[in-house]
Design a protein around this motif. Structure first.
Motif, short mmCIF file in Angstrom:
data_model
loop_
_atom_site.label_atom_id
_atom_site.label_comp_id
_atom_site.label_asym_id
_atom_site.label_seq_id
_atom_site.Cartn_x
_atom_site.Cartn_y
_atom_site.Cartn_z
N ALA A 38 51.52 41.46 4.11
CA ALA A 38 51.84 41.20 5.52
C ALA A 38 50.82 40.23 6.12
O ALA A 38 51.18 39.34 6.89
N GLU A 39 49.56 40.39 5.72
CA GLU A 39 48.51 39.49 6.26
C GLU A 39 48.71 38.07 5.71
O GLU A 39 48.59 37.09 6.44
N TYR A 40 49.01 37.97 4.40
CA TYR A 40 49.27 36.64 3.82
C TYR A 40 50.47 35.98 4.51
O TYR A 40 50.48 34.78 4.74
N LEU A 41 51.48 36.82 4.81
CA LEU A 41 52.69 36.29 5.46
C LEU A 41 52.37 35.70 6.83
O LEU A 41 52.98 34.72 7.24
N LYS A 42 51.40 36.31 7.53
CA LYS A 42 51.01 35.77 8.84
C LYS A 42 50.53 34.34 8.68
O LYS A 42 50.93 33.45 9.44
N LEU A 43 49.66 34.13 7.69
CA LEU A 43 49.12 32.78 7.47
C LEU A 43 50.23 31.82 7.07
O LEU A 43 50.31 30.69 7.58
N ASP A 44 51.09 32.28 6.17
CA ASP A 44 52.19 31.42 5.72
C ASP A 44 53.10 31.06 6.89
O ASP A 44 53.53 29.91 7.01
N THR A 141 41.94 18.60 14.00
CA THR A 141 42.91 17.90 13.14
C THR A 141 43.79 18.93 12.43
O THR A 141 43.31 20.02 12.08
N LEU A 142 45.04 18.56 12.23
CA LEU A 142 45.98 19.49 11.59
C LEU A 142 45.54 19.82 10.16
O LEU A 142 45.57 20.98 9.75
N GLU A 143 45.09 18.77 9.44
CA GLU A 143 44.68 19.00 8.04
C GLU A 143 43.54 20.02 7.96
O GLU A 143 43.55 20.92 7.12
N SER A 144 42.54 19.84 8.86
CA SER A 144 41.39 20.74 8.80
C SER A 144 41.79 22.15 9.23
O SER A 144 41.27 23.14 8.71
N LEU A 145 42.75 22.23 10.14
CA LEU A 145 43.22 23.55 10.58
C LEU A 145 43.90 24.27 9.41
O LEU A 145 43.64 25.45 9.16
N ILE A 146 44.73 23.53 8.67
CA ILE A 146 45.42 24.14 7.52
C ILE A 146 44.39 24.61 6.48
O ILE A 146 44.50 25.71 5.93
N GLU A 147 43.38 23.77 6.25
CA GLU A 147 42.33 24.17 5.29
C GLU A 147 41.61 25.43 5.74
O GLU A 147 41.32 26.32 4.94
N SER A 148 41.33 25.48 7.04
CA SER A 148 40.63 26.66 7.57
C SER A 148 41.50 27.89 7.48
O SER A 148 41.01 28.99 7.20
N ILE A 149 42.81 27.70 7.70
CA ILE A 149 43.73 28.85 7.58
C ILE A 149 43.75 29.33 6.13
O ILE A 149 43.71 30.53 5.85
N ASN A 150 43.77 28.36 5.20
CA ASN A 150 43.79 28.73 3.78
C ASN A 150 42.54 29.53 3.39
O ASN A 150 42.60 30.42 2.54
N GLU A 151 41.43 29.19 4.04
CA GLU A 151 40.18 29.91 3.75
C GLU A 151 40.29 31.40 4.07
O GLU A 151 39.61 32.22 3.44
N LEU A 152 41.12 31.72 5.06
CA LEU A 152 41.24 33.12 5.48
C LEU A 152 41.84 34.00 4.39
O LEU A 152 41.71 35.22 4.42
N THR A 176 33.76 26.21 8.78
CA THR A 176 33.01 24.94 8.71
C THR A 176 33.96 23.79 8.38
O THR A 176 33.61 22.62 8.52
N LYS A 177 35.15 24.14 7.91
CA LYS A 177 36.11 23.09 7.52
C LYS A 177 36.85 22.50 8.71
O LYS A 177 37.51 21.47 8.60
N LEU A 178 36.77 23.19 9.85
CA LEU A 178 37.53 22.76 11.02
C LEU A 178 36.89 21.50 11.63
O LEU A 178 35.69 21.46 11.88
N ILE A 179 37.70 20.47 11.84
CA ILE A 179 37.19 19.20 12.42
C ILE A 179 37.74 19.06 13.83
O ILE A 179 38.96 18.98 14.03
N SER A 180 36.84 19.04 14.79
CA SER A 180 37.26 18.90 16.20
C SER A 180 37.44 17.43 16.54
O SER A 180 36.81 16.56 15.96
N ILE A 181 38.31 17.19 17.52
CA ILE A 181 38.53 15.82 17.97
C ILE A 181 37.99 15.71 19.39
O ILE A 181 38.36 16.52 20.26
N PHE A 182 37.09 14.77 19.59
CA PHE A 182 36.56 14.57 20.93
C PHE A 182 37.17 13.31 21.50
O PHE A 182 36.92 12.21 21.00
N LYS A 183 38.03 13.50 22.46
CA LYS A 183 38.74 12.36 23.04
C LYS A 183 37.93 11.83 24.21
O LYS A 183 37.58 12.58 25.12
N SER A 184 37.65 10.53 24.14
CA SER A 184 36.94 9.95 25.29
C SER A 184 37.93 9.68 26.40
O SER A 184 39.04 9.22 26.17
N GLU A 185 37.52 10.04 27.62
CA GLU A 185 38.42 9.89 28.78
C GLU A 185 38.59 8.42 29.16
O GLU A 185 37.69 7.66 29.09
#
Lengths: 185, 81
Positions: A38-44, A141-152, A176-185
């Motif tokens: 059930a926990e794996y299914l949440k991530l999937d 970034t979406l890629e880093s988010l997916i990687e971080s989710i996979n780490e769980l 540590t895999k999560l990459i934030s985006i800093f948008k300049s105004e």
């Protein structure tokens, strides 16, 4: 009651108890396995939903681009027709060919709308291309988010429960895999 | 026959027979007590395992509900945009 009869009764009772312990242990193991699944299914499901949303937006952007640009329109129609003909040749089934043609068109349209993707990790999750990021918030970034989710998945294999979506977001934000985006105004 | 009975009924012999019977009974009682102790240990283990199983099943139910809620939550929070 003779000594033999007594021993037989006790021995039978112990056998019954042993069987009960074995059954209970196997049910417990099975139930633990289901909890992990059930926990794996949440991530999937989270990854699937993000990808589905990304494809929808890519498709909308692609369609908008195609309608603006006639050359692109020709390319996507050509991709669709080529897939239709190839599909027909290979399968000799008109419905399969039609499906292949439509998916070829869909792929071409998505391709035009493709971009780098960012996800907003707030109360409302949002997925947008980099160039459409608006306002403040925790964009990653979406890629880093997916990687971080996979780490769980490692945490699940250690028997941890992830809880609700906010719990998962909190855990992902510590990665540590999560990459934030800093948008300049 | 009378001779045998009169021999057995001598106080010294009676005591010996009684002591022998008591010792045999004691042995049987000890055996039964050991068997009961083993049975009790098995019953306790079974009780413990069954109680763990019940609690795991309860967690399993909660886990299923949690998955349902999670799916709704993702659909709701991602679908609003």
């Amino acid at each position: 009651m003779t000594d033999n009869k007594w021993s037989r009764i006790v021995s039978n009772l112990r056998k019954e108890l042993f069987l009960m312990v074995r059954e209970a242990s196997s049910i417990k193991k099975y139930s633990n396995g289901l909890q992990s699944e059930a926990e794996y299914l949440k991530l999937d499901f989270l990854k699937y939903s993000l990808e589905k949303q990304r494809k929808n937006i890519a498709c909308q952007r692609g369609l908008a681009t195609v309608f603006k640009d006639k050359k692109m329109m020709r390319t996507s129609l050509f991709a669709s027709a080529a897939a239709l003909i190839l599909g027909g040749l290979i399968t000799k089934d008109k419905y399969a060919a039609l499906r292949a043609g439509l998916s070829g068109f869909d792929g071409a349209v998505q391709g035009f709308g493709d971009a780098k993707w960012a996800v907003l990790l707030q109360k409302d999750l949002a997925i947008v291309p980099y160039d459409a990021i608006q306002g403040r918030g925790t964009w990653v970034t979406l890629e880093s988010l997916i990687e971080s989710i996979n780490e769980l998945e490692v945490e699940i294999s250690r028997g941890k429960q992830l809880g609700n979506l906010d719990g998962i977001i909190r855990r992902v934000q510590q990665s540590t895999k999560l990459i934030s985006i800093f948008k300049s105004e | 026959m009378k001779l045998v009975v009169s021999f057995l009924l001598r106080p010294k012999n009676l005591r010996a027979i009684g002591e022998d019977a008591i010792s045999q009974m004691q042995e049987q009682v000890n055996g039964m007590r050991n068997q009961l102790n083993d049975l009790l240990a098995d019953a306790l283990l079974a009780g413990e395992t069954i109680s763990e199983m019940k609690s795991t099943l309860q967690k399993g139910k909660e886990s299923g509900k949690s998955l349902d809620n999670f799916i709704k939550e993702v659909q709701d929070r991602l679908g609003r945009n």
